[in-house]
Design an enzyme around this catalytic site. Structure first.
Site, PDB file in Angstrom:
ATOM      1  N   SER A 254       0.841  -1.200   0.000  1.00 13.56           N
ATOM      2  CA  SER A 254       0.000   0.000   0.000  1.00 13.56           C
ATOM      3  C   SER A 254       0.870   1.241   0.000  1.00 13.56           C
ATOM      4  O   SER A 254       2.048   1.202   0.387  1.00 13.56           O
ATOM      5  CB  SER A 254      -0.908   0.026   1.236  1.00 13.56           C
ATOM      6  OG  SER A 254      -0.240   0.601   2.353  1.00 13.56           O
ATOM      7  N   ASP A 255       0.299   2.357  -0.418  1.00 15.79           N
ATOM      8  CA  ASP A 255       1.008   3.620  -0.252  1.00 15.79           C
ATOM      9  C   ASP A 255       0.872   4.061   1.209  1.00 15.79           C
ATOM     10  O   ASP A 255       0.148   3.464   2.013  1.00 15.79           O
ATOM     11  CB  ASP A 255       0.477   4.673  -1.221  1.00 15.79           C
ATOM     12  CG  ASP A 255       1.566   5.643  -1.656  1.00 15.79           C
ATOM     13  OD1 ASP A 255       2.502   5.892  -0.866  1.00 15.79           O
ATOM     14  OD2 ASP A 255       1.496   6.160  -2.787  1.00 15.79           O
ATOM     15  N   TYR A 256       1.561   5.124   1.536  1.00 16.81           N
ATOM     16  CA  TYR A 256       1.718   5.583   2.916  1.00 16.81           C
ATOM     17  C   TYR A 256       0.362   5.907   3.556  1.00 16.81           C
ATOM     18  O   TYR A 256      -0.325   6.824   3.122  1.00 16.81           O
ATOM     19  CB  TYR A 256       2.597   6.829   2.888  1.00 16.81           C
ATOM     20  CG  TYR A 256       3.369   7.158   4.131  1.00 16.81           C
ATOM     21  CD1 TYR A 256       2.732   7.579   5.292  1.00 16.81           C
ATOM     22  CD2 TYR A 256       4.753   7.088   4.145  1.00 16.81           C
ATOM     23  CE1 TYR A 256       3.447   7.908   6.425  1.00 16.81           C
ATOM     24  CE2 TYR A 256       5.492   7.429   5.271  1.00 16.81           C
ATOM     25  CZ  TYR A 256       4.839   7.838   6.411  1.00 16.81           C
ATOM     26  OH  TYR A 256       5.562   8.174   7.527  1.00 16.81           O
ATOM     27  N   ASN A 257      -0.035   5.109   4.553  1.00 20.50           N
ATOM     28  CA  ASN A 257      -1.274   5.321   5.316  1.00 20.50           C
ATOM     29  C   ASN A 257      -2.535   5.102   4.483  1.00 20.50           C
ATOM     30  O   ASN A 257      -3.641   5.440   4.904  1.00 20.50           O
ATOM     31  CB  ASN A 257      -1.299   6.732   5.923  1.00 20.50           C
ATOM     32  CG  ASN A 257      -2.296   6.877   7.053  1.00 20.50           C
ATOM     33  OD1 ASN A 257      -2.355   6.031   7.949  1.00 20.50           O
ATOM     34  ND2 ASN A 257      -3.107   7.913   7.036  1.00 20.50           N
ATOM     35  N   ALA A 258      -2.385   4.514   3.291  1.00 20.71           N
ATOM     36  CA  ALA A 258      -3.521   4.428   2.371  1.00 20.71           C
ATOM     37  C   ALA A 258      -4.619   3.503   2.869  1.00 20.71           C
ATOM     38  O   ALA A 258      -5.795   3.702   2.537  1.00 20.71           O
ATOM     39  CB  ALA A 258      -3.041   3.971   0.995  1.00 20.71           C
TER      40      ALA A 258
END
Length: 709
Positions: A254-258
């Site tokens: 996942s992307d950051y905090n997604a």
């Protein structure tokens, strides 16, 4: 039983979720949630990977903590290595201007070598989002507007990063951001995307398919939603297209905090629902939201997620760690092969080849007898800006400013520097000193553009002109130069095209110098003086007004194409339809011309191979190089095809007076397109094939051919 199977059988649920959790170190901040001390979490087996931590000692300490956990499973370490690691290369949009896949591969290989030496085993790169809207700041991170170019860029970067063996010095390439992130509404980062399934199939998905075919180890979904479904939870595309249709067996990060942001997107009611949605869609690793670690147990209890899904994700993570050789290495050892070439020399080569000569009315190369050079503008002595927006681990002290590069290249000349104005802001008090410098100079060089943070992530702009009062300074300086009869040259440092039609009209020469990395000043000096030719070509259409955006060459035909004599045709009242500069545009100091264009057959079938022969001649007195583009157009298809589709590009170097031939080989099957059902369709009918130095249709040479059933 394999090692991964043995470990999986021995894991508790907490340890399994730890393998699916990526935490952040503190050496860089690349998202909305700051990293922190994680040693205790690592030692407890509650973290399986880290980002934003590099350096052999720091990585070894974290790895030692992981080895000390109950099962001793090593970590992998990821970081954004977009255009170099310690050595900073040109931003990807600039490097794409070289139209040189081998150069793209070499810079990725050099960056991977440095990253691996720093303990990193995954790079969050390449970014292969097709982007046709320069308002979007992240256009700087990718290869431009065309899916064919983006696909070749994708393959070259994956091959360069990963090398022949991940366990022997390669870095796992995490290709991003799947999918259509570059089509954000209004060019506003993180905003919703609503494009057709056809656009996804034809434009935005192909670079990712190419990356998978090249063997990329990992992939990252984009932040945004696609037609209302956030990519982090897009089961049809992640599980259906990537996993099932294309057979992707790598890790999805996942992307950051997604994962947590699925709640804000409005599709998940809480953290347990968000974690379950991402897991069920196929996301293996949760970066920095900790929803998997903290909330998947609740999701399991509620029947929202299954243990089979968790086990499958853990198995993929363990398989990647096995491929990286992490189980075999000692905690402080990361196998690194010797570098294959000097990274500094490569940075200079890449920077030279990334510069695009946009206009030139005889001002360049600089005259050898220029004794006094006025070097003015806020980017003239701004070494810190040359690296661009993604160079966190770069050796910033190594960056060469334009001023320093010119002083080294022209020791016999007096270079009078004056900043004039800031990059942004209203202060014009320094302009008088800059204009005084212009009044005594043999040539005026204006260094204008953006600051590095004006491009990149979370850096969208609605106005793409020169920030602050740079435009005013430029007009005044060019007026002084014109009055004195001396040339005025403009260098545009930026992460996107700058909309400045009046500047292009007034200046004697303009170069797009982008953010060229640590060798910027030396490369710019080499091109200005003619020691190196200007060989870069635009990978994007350069708009003449923001209102044209999106503007790109592969537009579909309209039933009412523009005709000057007919008001009821597709046009603007206040602006030309065409961009300021077409895709592929770029001038040279040499004089290469197309002299012939031939095809080996005028009728072809699906299984045939077409061969095109392009004759060129260098009629000038200087050796040079040309980039030639081959386009096709399907004139009558069941689904309207673009006016131009790029099929091949190639480069040819010719000595003064020399002629040569460039050959393109095109399998006819590549002319198939997604039909009404989005499955490949090869249809009989008339085709046009065109070659030229850009996508400007007025300059193309065209042949007709016929596809047969």
């Amino acid at each position: 039983m394999t090692r991964a199977a043995r470990l999986l059988a021995a894991m508790t649920l907490e340890e399994k979720l730890g393998q699916l959790t990526m935490a952040a170190g503190t050496q860089a901040l690349t998202g909305p949630v700051a990293g922190g001390a994680v040693e205790a979490e690592i030692a407890a087996g509650r973290v399986g990977s880290l980002l934003n931590l590099w350096g052999a000692d720091d990585v070894a300490a974290a790895q030692k903590a992981a080895r000390g956990a109950r099962l001793g499973i090593p970590l992998f370490f990821g970081f954004d290595v977009l255009h170099g690691h310690r050595t900073v290369f040109p931003i990807p949009l600039a490097e794409a201007c070289a139209f040189d896949p081998e150069l793209w591969r070499r810079t990725a290989a050099a960056a991977a070598h440095e990253a691996r030496a720093d303990g990193l085993t995954m790079v969050f790169a390449p970014m292969v989002d097709v982007a046709r809207d320069p308002r979007w700041g992240r256009i700087t991170e990718g290869p431009g507007e065309d899916p064919y170019v983006a696909s070749l860029f994708s393959v070259a970067k994956v091959t360069g990063f990963q090398g022949p063996d991940l366990a022997r010095g390669g870095a796992a390439a995490c290709v991003k951001h799947f999918c259509a992130y570059g089509a954000a509404e209004g060019g506003r980062d993180y905003a919703s995307v609503d494009v057709s399934e056809r656009a996804v199939a034809e434009v935005y998905a192909p670079p990712f398919a190419a990356a998978l075919a090249a063997g990329c180890a990992a992939l990252m979904p984009a932040f945004m939603d696609l037609a209302g479904v956030p990519m982090t939870a897009h089961r049809p595309l992640l599980e259906g297209w990537l996993r099932r249709k294309l057979g992707f067996e790598g890790v999805i990060v996942s992307d950051y905090n997604a994962v947590a942001e699925l709640i804000v997107h409005g599709v998940a009611g809480g953290r347990a629902e968000a974690a379950a949605m991402a897991l069920q869609a196929g996301v293996d690793v949760d970066m920095m939201s900790f929803c998997y670690r903290d909330s998947l147990p609740e999701a399991l209890d509620r029947g929202l997620a299954s243990m089979d899904r968790i086990d499958a994700a853990v198995s993929r993570v363990l398989a990647l760690k096995e491929k990286l050789g992490l189980f075999e290495a000692e905690p402080s050892v990361h196998p690194v092969a010797a570098p294959v070439e000097d990274a500094g020399a490569l940075a200079l080569e890449a920077a030279r080849r990334s510069i695009v000569l946009l206009t030139n009315r005889g001002a360049l190369p600089l005259a050898g007898d220029a004794r006094v050079i006025a070097l003015i503008g806020p980017l003239a002595d701004a070494a810190e800006e040359m690296d661009g927006p993604w160079a966190a681990a770069g050796r910033r002290a190594d960056a060469v400013s334009i001023r320093r590069g010119l002083e080294a290249a022209l020791p016999q000349a007096e270079i009078v520097y004056a900043q004039g104005v800031a990059i942004d802001g209203a202060d014009f008090s320094g302009a008088s000193r800059a204009l005084d410098a212009c009044r005594t100079a043999d040539v005026v060089i204006l260094c204008l553009g953006e600051s590095a943070p004006m491009s990149g992530e979370a850096a969208s702009r609605t106005s793409l002109g020169l920030p602050g009062r740079q435009g005013e300074l430029a007009r005044a300086a060019i007026d002084v130069a014109r009055e004195r009869g001396v040339p005025a040259v403009v260098l545009l440092s930026s992460g996107r095209p700058i909309v400045a039609p009046a500047l292009f009209e007034a200046a004697d020469a303009v170069l797009a110098t982008w953010f060229l990395g640590e060798a910027a000043g030396c490369a710019i000096a080499d091109v200005l003086t003619g020691r190196a030719d200007a060989v870069g070509r635009l990978p994007v259409s350069w708009p003449r007004a923001e209102g044209q955006i999106p503007v790109y060459f592969a537009q579909r035909p309209t039933g009412r194409p523009f005709r000057a004599e007919d008001s009821y045709t597709s046009r603007y009242l206040d602006c030309a339809n065409e961009p300021q500069f077409a895709f592929g545009h770029g001038l040279s100091y040499a004089s290469l011309a197309l002299v012939s264009f031939e095809i080996d057959r005028r009728a072809f079938r699906f299984g045939d191979e077409l061969r095109f022969f392009v004759g060129l001649r260098n009629a000038g007195a200087r050796d040079g190089e040309a980039t030639v583009f081959l386009f096709s157009r399907d004139l009558a298809a069941s689904v309207a095809r673009p006016l131009l589709e790029l099929r091949r590009f190639g480069r040819i170097a010719l000595r003064a007076g020399e002629a040569g031939t460039l050959e393109f080989v095109l399998p006819a099957r590549e002319l198939a397109f997604p039909g009404a059902d989005l499955e490949p369709a090869f249809e009989p009918g008339a085709f046009e094939f065109s070659v030229g130095f850009s996508a400007d249709r007025a300059g193309l040479v065209t042949l007709a051919a016929q596809a047969l059933a």
